[in-house]
Write an enzyme that holds these catalytic residues in place. Structure first.
Site, PDB file in Angstrom:
ATOM      1  N   MET A 194       0.844  -1.200   0.000  1.00 17.53           N
ATOM      2  CA  MET A 194       0.000   0.000   0.000  1.00 17.53           C
ATOM      3  C   MET A 194       0.879   1.249   0.000  1.00 17.53           C
ATOM      4  SD  MET A 194      -3.368  -1.017   2.137  1.00 17.53           S
ATOM      5  CE  MET A 194      -2.707  -0.787   3.757  1.00 17.53           C
ATOM      6  N   GLY A 195       2.125   1.100  -0.417  1.00 13.79           N
ATOM      7  CA  GLY A 195       3.035   2.249  -0.436  1.00 13.79           C
ATOM      8  C   GLY A 195       3.541   2.570   0.958  1.00 13.79           C
ATOM      9  N   HIS A 213       9.097   0.972   3.486  1.00 13.39           N
ATOM     10  CA  HIS A 213      10.213   1.055   4.430  1.00 13.39           C
ATOM     11  C   HIS A 213      11.144  -0.130   4.172  1.00 13.39           C
ATOM     12  CE1 HIS A 213       7.944  -2.068   6.432  1.00 13.39           C
ATOM     13  NE2 HIS A 213       6.907  -1.243   6.584  1.00 13.39           N
ATOM     14  N   HIS A 237       9.637  -3.525   3.367  1.00 16.51           N
ATOM     15  CA  HIS A 237       9.214  -3.689   1.966  1.00 16.51           C
ATOM     16  C   HIS A 237      10.428  -3.875   1.061  1.00 16.51           C
ATOM     17  CE1 HIS A 237       5.701  -1.201   3.499  1.00 16.51           C
ATOM     18  NE2 HIS A 237       5.097  -2.242   2.977  1.00 16.51           N
ATOM     19  N   GLN A 275      -2.840 -12.433   7.851  1.00 15.04           N
ATOM     20  CA  GLN A 275      -3.044 -12.081   6.432  1.00 15.04           C
ATOM     21  C   GLN A 275      -2.323 -13.066   5.519  1.00 15.04           C
ATOM     22  OE1 GLN A 275      -2.952  -8.017   4.477  1.00 15.04           O
ATOM     23  NE2 GLN A 275      -0.844  -8.608   4.040  1.00 15.04           N
TER      24      GLN A 275
END
Ligand code: PAF
Length: 277
Positions: free
Chosen positions: A26-27, A30, A33, A155
């Protein structure tokens, strides 16, 4: 690196790209990611392309205030993706992902999205939104593999179970949580912690470490709760569960999981339990 702003641009990129390794985000990227993108780029080397998707998905936010303030840092995100070796970033508008004139299917949810009473209980509707957007992007991109971080452990299990059923040709590749040197799991939401809250939030990883060598599930759960409460944190949950189903632990690998609010920020973290288990 290519910046694909809409589905038409993705479709132009797709035919020559080879096998795609997709990094869903989702942008507000950091170092956590970055490790996903680096891993994806390595997996895609010589056979295809690593594509990062950046999309703040409105349907998975059960709290409108959380959606409204979700950080947007596209310029820095693109620099990180380039540096980590991605071939493309796909960042479409919500109006294209959820067109007004057609409903986007929500796949039926696997049991791990509804039965554990963990994130499913505290964020009603969240996994329906996650499964909806993941399937939508998988159908658009048709990736060979998609890389997900272990920090969002439930998730990861939900997406894995949903993908096995809906799109078995896509492999879900998990990557370990990246932590700051003092133990705090990296999260796009950490930027909302002030200094005192950030110090308090360290109790979450400390609780996981303290429980890791405690024999017995109940004693481990009590240890986590004690460490948290001593730091002024009342957890939403601090439990040990089966690592796959997230139900009561049995003989298989187990996971310790914590969710807690620190100030206005909701944080989650998890670790193998017992340590190395
Ligand atoms: O983990 C996330 O950032 C999001 O839930 C995901 C998987 C990109 C879906 O919007």
């Amino acid at each position: 690196m290519e910046f694909l702003e809409d589905i038409a641009e993705l479709e132009r990129f797709r035919p020559d790209a080879g096998e795609i390794v997709l990094i869903p985000t989702m942008g507000a990227l950091h170092a956590g990611h970055e490790s996903l993108v680096r891993h994806g780029a390595e997996m895609a080397k010589g056979r295809g392309a690593c594509v990062v998707w950046i999309f703040v998905n409105p349907t998975q936010f059960n709290d409108p205030a959380d959606y409204a303030r979700y950080p947007k840092t596209l310029h820095a995100d693109l620099a990180l993706c380039r540096r980590a070796g991605a071939q493309a970033v796909f960042a479409p508008q919500a109006s294209e992902i959820y067109p007004k004139d057609s409903a986007v299917r929500v796949p039926s949810l696997p049991a791990v999205a509804t039965a554990p009473q963990l994130e499913d209980r505290h964020r009603p509707g969240h996994f329906a939104g996650v499964c909806q957007v993941v399937l939508r992007f998988f159908e658009l991109v048709r990736p060979r593999a998609a890389v997900f971080g272990e920090k969002d452990w439930q998730q990861l299990q939900v997406v894995r179970a949903m993908t096995e059923r809906e799109m078995p040709e896509t492999r879900i590749e998990p990557m370990p949580t990246v932590r700051d040197p003092d133990g705090l799991a990296m999260s796009s939401r950490n930027r909302f912690l002030d200094e005192a809250e950030r110090t308090r939030a360290l109790a979450i990883s400390r609780a996981l470490r303290a429980a890791a060598d405690v024999p017995g599930v109940q004693a481990a759960e009590e240890t986590m709760r004690r460490v948290l409460v001593e730091s002024g944190i009342e957890p939403e949950y601090a439990v040990v569960r089966d690592g796959r189903t997230l139900l009561a632990p049995g003989a298989g690998p187990k996971r310790a999981l914590i969710a807690a609010r620190v100030g206005s920020v909701r944080l989650i973290d998890n670790a193998a339990w017992p340590a190395g288990g």
